[in-house]
Design a protein around this motif. Structure first.
Motif, PDB file in Angstrom:
ATOM      1  N   SER A  50       0.831  -1.194   0.000  1.00 44.76           N
ATOM      2  CA  SER A  50       0.000   0.000   0.000  1.00 44.76           C
ATOM      3  C   SER A  50       0.873   1.255   0.000  1.00 44.76           C
ATOM      4  O   SER A  50       0.600   2.228  -0.701  1.00 44.76           O
ATOM      5  CB  SER A  50      -0.899  -0.004   1.241  1.00 44.76           C
ATOM      6  OG  SER A  50      -1.473   1.254   1.412  1.00 44.76           O
ATOM      7  N   ALA A  51       1.951   1.203   0.794  1.00 47.32           N
ATOM      8  CA  ALA A  51       2.773   2.409   0.968  1.00 47.32           C
ATOM      9  C   ALA A  51       3.586   2.727  -0.285  1.00 47.32           C
ATOM     10  O   ALA A  51       3.618   3.868  -0.747  1.00 47.32           O
ATOM     11  CB  ALA A  51       3.697   2.233   2.174  1.00 47.32           C
TER      12      ALA A  51
ATOM     13  N   SER B  61      -1.000  -0.298  -4.541  1.00 43.82           N
ATOM     14  CA  SER B  61      -1.473   0.828  -3.726  1.00 43.82           C
ATOM     15  C   SER B  61      -2.938   1.132  -4.029  1.00 43.82           C
ATOM     16  O   SER B  61      -3.739   1.372  -3.124  1.00 43.82           O
ATOM     17  CB  SER B  61      -0.649   2.083  -3.992  1.00 43.82           C
ATOM     18  OG  SER B  61       0.687   1.861  -3.653  1.00 43.82           O
TER      19      SER B  61
HETATM   20  N1  PFF Z   1       1.031   5.314  -0.364  1.00 46.65           N
HETATM   21  C1  PFF Z   1       0.704   5.218  -1.751  1.00 46.65           C
HETATM   22  C2  PFF Z   1       1.815   5.747  -2.582  1.00 46.65           C
HETATM   23  O1  PFF Z   1       2.786   6.267  -2.042  1.00 46.65           O
HETATM   24  O2  PFF Z   1       1.723   5.668  -3.788  1.00 46.65           O
HETATM   25  C3  PFF Z   1      -0.527   5.943  -2.111  1.00 46.65           C
HETATM   26  C4  PFF Z   1      -1.668   5.581  -1.298  1.00 46.65           C
HETATM   27  C5  PFF Z   1      -2.086   4.289  -1.228  1.00 46.65           C
HETATM   28  C6  PFF Z   1      -2.239   6.549  -0.584  1.00 46.65           C
HETATM   29  C7  PFF Z   1      -3.105   3.962  -0.422  1.00 46.65           C
HETATM   30  C8  PFF Z   1      -3.277   6.238   0.215  1.00 46.65           C
HETATM   31  C9  PFF Z   1      -3.673   4.943   0.298  1.00 46.65           C
HETATM   32  F1  PFF Z   1      -4.677   4.691   1.062  1.00 46.65           F
END
Ligand code: PFF
Length: 465
Positions: free
Chosen positions: A33-34, A332
């Motif tokens: 996700s991150a 993500s």
């Molecule tokens: N963290 C992900 C990125 O850096 O692309 C973007 C993201 C994914 C933001 C999931 C929020 C989320 F809930």
């Protein structure tokens, strides 16, 4: 009635509780996700725009203090309550502000997902063109702008990306995707390292390395902090309910502190690598032209094709690279869809399939507005921004500070820091508890309010963006 609802929520969370068999599964999901477009596309352009080394320094400080404390808090609250954000807030009472706090966390991913898919669509387009052997065209000036202003092809690419993401959710093969990312992510790191070394060693690139790594106080402004803060939330998937939801799937014996640290290191590592691929290349290929540095969202799509073209074998390198970026973006996006769908299931009582289609509808609708904002509707600006930039600003700079503030107040006023510490200590030591306490108690609330006010001031032009 309320009790009944709570018990239904509990059931659904418990059912999903089987999701993470161990902390590895959890770390993979959170890292999936991150790590995404935030690291590879968003971080480099913000760093280029908001002061290079100064931005990096502020980002690192914020990540190690704020990011750490919020990640720990959200995960612990999710695990403690076994619920995603709306339910988690409401399990501490019926007060109105608890409802608002939960909902603001839950709404943010619903607003981010559409424009995230638009950028995912740009990646689809570049991958497709590299596969077709059109690398030289991609590296010419003006290609990107021409592409995004052609609303029809941008819309098709956007829809392809969104439908790919939803197919994974509807077909229930999310875990398969997470497993494949165990192989793709390390490959992405290797290719990023090779490209970064290449970029950094180009003639003229050294100025860019210095700009990106050495803080220069002349480049500091309150907007450096505002942008770095928003980016930290975005990149770590914080302040938007994701970690509540993932925490609620976490077993009581999983080490929250260790997994938080691992995700932070991995996420920041990829962002810095992306910065080293892109920023020095801007200096090498355009002589550090300030206008290119300020290119904003288009920076990655303008600079990288030039780098690949000059590396030799651009078709292969470009295809592999954009394939990997696409993969990171998909994992993500899937987490954005997943939490949004969970909110609809839990709070609106819809079935999973209905919720998925509702979310797809929202994504297609709002995403199309962002696509048109660069083409047929390019005369539309909201507060001086394009539609996509506006959604990005609204969620990252305005809503996330408020949502993080709600989490802080929930801990300070209702739950208590000791309870969070107790939850963390169920499975491990809490080595940085002192830091945690200081950040949550003194630093975070005041700081979040300042960030929020500065964001508003920048919209009205009281401070310079
Ligand atoms: N963290 C992900 C990125 O850096 O692309 C973007 C993201 C994914 C933001 C999931 C929020 C989320 F809930």
């Amino acid at each position: 009635m309320k009790n009944e609802k709570n018990s239904v929520e509990k059931q659904s969370s418990v059912k999903q509780g089987a999701k993470f068999s161990g902390s590895l599964g959890y770390i993979l999901a959170v890292a999936g996700s991150a790590v995404g477009l935030g690291n590879i596309w968003r971080f480099p352009y913000l760093a280029a725009k908001y002061g290079g080394g100064m931005f990096l320094l502020v980002y690192l400080i914020l990540m190690l203090t704020f990011g750490y404390a919020l990640m720990m808090s959200e995960t612990a609250l999710g695990r403690m309550t076994g619920k995603s954000p709306v339910g988690a807030f409401q399990s501490f009472g019926n007060k109105k502000w608890l409802k608002v706090g939960g909902w603001i966390n839950a709404i943010i991913p619903i607003l981010i997902a559409p424009y995230y898919c638009v950028i995912g669509g740009w990646v689809v387009k570049y991958l497709f063109e590299y596969l077709r052997g059109n690398s030289t065209e991609l590296s010419t000036d003006g290609y990107f702008t021409t592409f995004i202003s052609d609303s029809l092809s941008a819309e098709i690419c956007f829809a392809i990306f969104a439908i790919m993401g939803f197919s994974v959710i509807v077909a229930g093969v999310k875990h398969g995707i997470e497993n494949v990312s165990k192989i793709v992510m390390p490959m992405l790191v290797v290719l990023a390292v090779i490209t970064a070394i290449y970029s950094v060693t180009r003639p003229g690139a050294w100025e860019g390395v210095k700009y990106f790594l050495i803080p220069n106080f002349k480049n500091f402004s309150i907007m450096t902090v505002v942008a770095a803060m928003g980016q930290m939330f975005y990149s770590l998937s914080l302040a938007m309910g994701i970690l509540y939801t993932y925490g609620s799937y976490l077993k009581k014996d999983a080490d929250i502190e260790k997994s938080t640290k691992q995700v932070e290191v991995f996420d920041t590592g990829i962002a810095v690598l992306a910065g080293l691929m892109i920023i020095p290349a801007v200096f090498a290929f355009s002589g550090g032209d300030m206008k290119t540095l300020q290119a904003g969202p288009s920076l990655m799509f303008i600079t990288l094709p030039k780098v690949f073209e000059s590396m030799g074998m651009p078709r292969i390198i470009g295809s592999v690279f954009f394939f990997m970026v696409l993969f990171a973006a998909l994992t993500s996006a899937i987490s954005l869809f997943e939490t949004s769908v969970a909110t609809f299931v839990d709070e609106l009582g819809l079935s999973r399939t209905k919720s998925s289609f509702l979310m797809l509808g929202i994504v297609l609708l709002l995403g199309t507005a962002s696509v048109l904002g660069f083409g047929a509707w390019d005369f539309v600006t909201v507060l001086g921004m394009s539609i996509l930039d506006f959604f990005d600003f609204l969620t990252n700079s305005l809503m996330m500070p408020i949502s993080a503030l709600f989490t802080c107040v929930l801990i300070l006023r209702v739950v208590g820091r000791d309870k969070i510490a107790e939850e963390v200590k169920l499975s491990s030591r809490f080595k940085r508890q002192k830091l945690y306490d200081i950040v949550i108690k003194y630093f975070a609330p005041a700081f979040l309010i300042i960030i929020f006010i500065s964001s508003i001031a920048s919209v009205f032009g009281w401070i310079k963006i």
